[in-house]
Design an enzyme around this catalytic site. Structure first.
Site, mmCIF file in Angstrom:
data_model
loop_
_atom_site.group_PDB
_atom_site.id
_atom_site.type_symbol
_atom_site.label_atom_id
_atom_site.label_comp_id
_atom_site.label_asym_id
_atom_site.label_seq_id
_atom_site.Cartn_x
_atom_site.Cartn_y
_atom_site.Cartn_z
ATOM 1 N N ASP A 124 149.107 18.935 117.028
ATOM 2 C CA ASP A 124 148.468 19.870 116.905
ATOM 3 C C ASP A 124 147.680 20.095 116.159
ATOM 4 O O ASP A 124 146.299 20.721 117.202
ATOM 5 C CB ASP A 124 149.160 19.362 114.645
ATOM 6 C CG ASP A 124 150.566 19.639 114.537
ATOM 7 O OD1 ASP A 124 151.455 19.433 115.732
ATOM 8 O OD2 ASP A 124 151.027 19.619 113.462
ATOM 9 N N THR A 162 157.779 13.285 118.410
ATOM 10 C CA THR A 162 157.847 12.558 119.782
ATOM 11 C C THR A 162 156.587 11.955 119.442
ATOM 12 O O THR A 162 155.807 11.159 120.023
ATOM 13 C CB THR A 162 157.912 13.083 121.139
ATOM 14 O OG1 THR A 162 157.647 14.399 121.237
ATOM 15 C CG2 THR A 162 159.329 12.569 121.111
#
Ligand code: GLA
Length: 381
Positions: free
Chosen positions: A173, A37
């Site tokens: 991340d 997403t």
């Protein structure tokens, strides 16, 4: 914090350069829900963990730089003023990519020495790449007093991955690794880059990772391909990103796209909704609902987005009839790495024993099991 790792890096640096550097720790991450997403401007729910990279830095007093990857027992020499992407020592691209992006933004960097080592299991989908990029950008920011904010740094790390590593990743991340908070998960809006921290208190339950210990090839090209599909459908729908559309909007163009691409876009829209709902379930302490959303996420990743693999599906399927397991799904980009499980703490030992045997029996591969400790983001040690 892994003190052995810190000692190893200090020792490695001293042996090579005969001096004491300053050290950065940059963690890997988990993601509770919200997969694929982030590059659709949507929501994700990650957290930094206590596994990561320790990197040691010092200015170089020669005309070249040296980076040493202790875990690979390899080194790479370069000059900051003339760098290019590497085809052999691929790990160097995470470092060179950061330098290149810093330079593009007008930052003045001189030669430096770097030694690093980590304890994020390889290919686990816990983002050792973002941990390394963040450690480098954070270290160079300190070393050369660049005055960058954490937000500027994560975009440099992300661009390094795009341009030197070749993965068109989102921002999850790098964000989770840089901004992680102890005991908390971050409900991040990947458009505004604003996160709501959630204290993670799961009562009798906890999060557990199971590593398939497989990483299938082509995962990078498949990742870039998924991103391309999402962008193509967004432009058909005349929006910036799939975050901006509803399922109804998508149905309106169903006959203009292949069934496969339709399912992929549908997955993204639904996963985004699940991620928003997961934060509500967390607020209400409704772990059963959270577990259902986690299972639904896996179902979509497997059947609609098609980024799972037989090993991950097996690890999820064997949890389904266990009432002490509320949810399980693949985590990260896919095609291998870990599943994340919401499991009753008292059952972890017996379940671990069971899953190890069942997985080995099926694939002749050992799986690995990791406890999750939610931790602070990138920082100087
Ligand atoms: C990888 C990418 C992230 C994100 C996940 C899937 O980890 O680096 O940006 O897209 O896959 O959610």
């Amino acid at each position: 914090m892994n003190n052995k790792l810190i000692d190893r890096v200090k020792k490695g640096f001293f042996e090579e350069f005969n001096s004491n550097p300053f050290l950065i720790f940059s963690p890997g991450r988990i993601n509770i829900i919200g997969e694929h997403t982030d590059y659709n401007d949507g929501f994700v729910f990650p957290s930094a963990v206590d596994k990561g990279i320790v990197a040691a830095f010092e200015k170089s007093n020669s005309t070249s730089s040296k980076a040493i990857a202790l875990d690979l027992d390899e080194s790479f020499e370069f000059e900051v003023d003339s760098i290019a992407p590497q085809k052999e020592q691929l790990w160097a691209n995470y470092i060179l990519g950061v330098i290149d992006e810093l330079k593009k933004k007008g930052n003045h960097i001189k030669n430096f020495n770097l030694v690093f080592s980590g304890d994020i299991p390889n290919g686990a989908g816990m983002s050792s790449s973002a941990a390394l990029e963040n450690s480098v950008v954070f270290g160079l920011n300190e070393l050369f007093e660049l005055g960058l904010s954490k937000e500027e740094m994560i975009f440099i790390s992300q661009k390094a991955e795009h341009n030197y590593v070749g993965v068109q990743c989102g921002i999850m991340d790098q964000y989770a690794s840089m901004f992680g908070l102890k005991d908390q998960a971050l409900h991040l809006d990947c458009r505004s880059i604003e996160a709501t921290p959630f204290k993670i208190d799961l009562g009798d339950y906890q999060l557990l990772l199971i590593n398939t210990n497989v990483k299938h090839t082509l995962s990078e090209s498949a990742y870039n391909n998924r991103r391309e599909v999402c962008e193509r459908i967004s432009s058909l729908l005349k929006v910036t990103a799939l975050r901006d559309v509803s399922e109804l909007d998508l149905f309106a163009i169903k006959d203009k796209v292949s069934d496969e691409d339709f399912q992929k876009a549908l997955f993204v829209i639904q996963e985004n909704k699940r991620t928003i709902e997961a934060s509500k379930a967390m607020t209400n302490g409704d772990l059963n609902r959270l577990g259902e959303l986690i299972y639904a996420s896996h179902h979509g990743l497997q059947h609609q987005y098609q980024v799972s693999c037989k090993e991950l599906d097996f690890l999820v399927d064997v949890t389904r009839d266990k009432d002490y397991l509320l949810g399980a799904r693949m985590m990260g980009g896919g095609f291998g790495g870990c599943t994340i499980n919401l499991i009753k703490t008292s059952e972890i030992n017996s379940f671990s024993q069971y899953i190890k045997e069942a997985y080995f029996h099926k694939f002749n591969i050992q799986c690995s099991i990791y406890d999750v400790t939610l931790s602070d983001g990138t920082h100087q040690l």
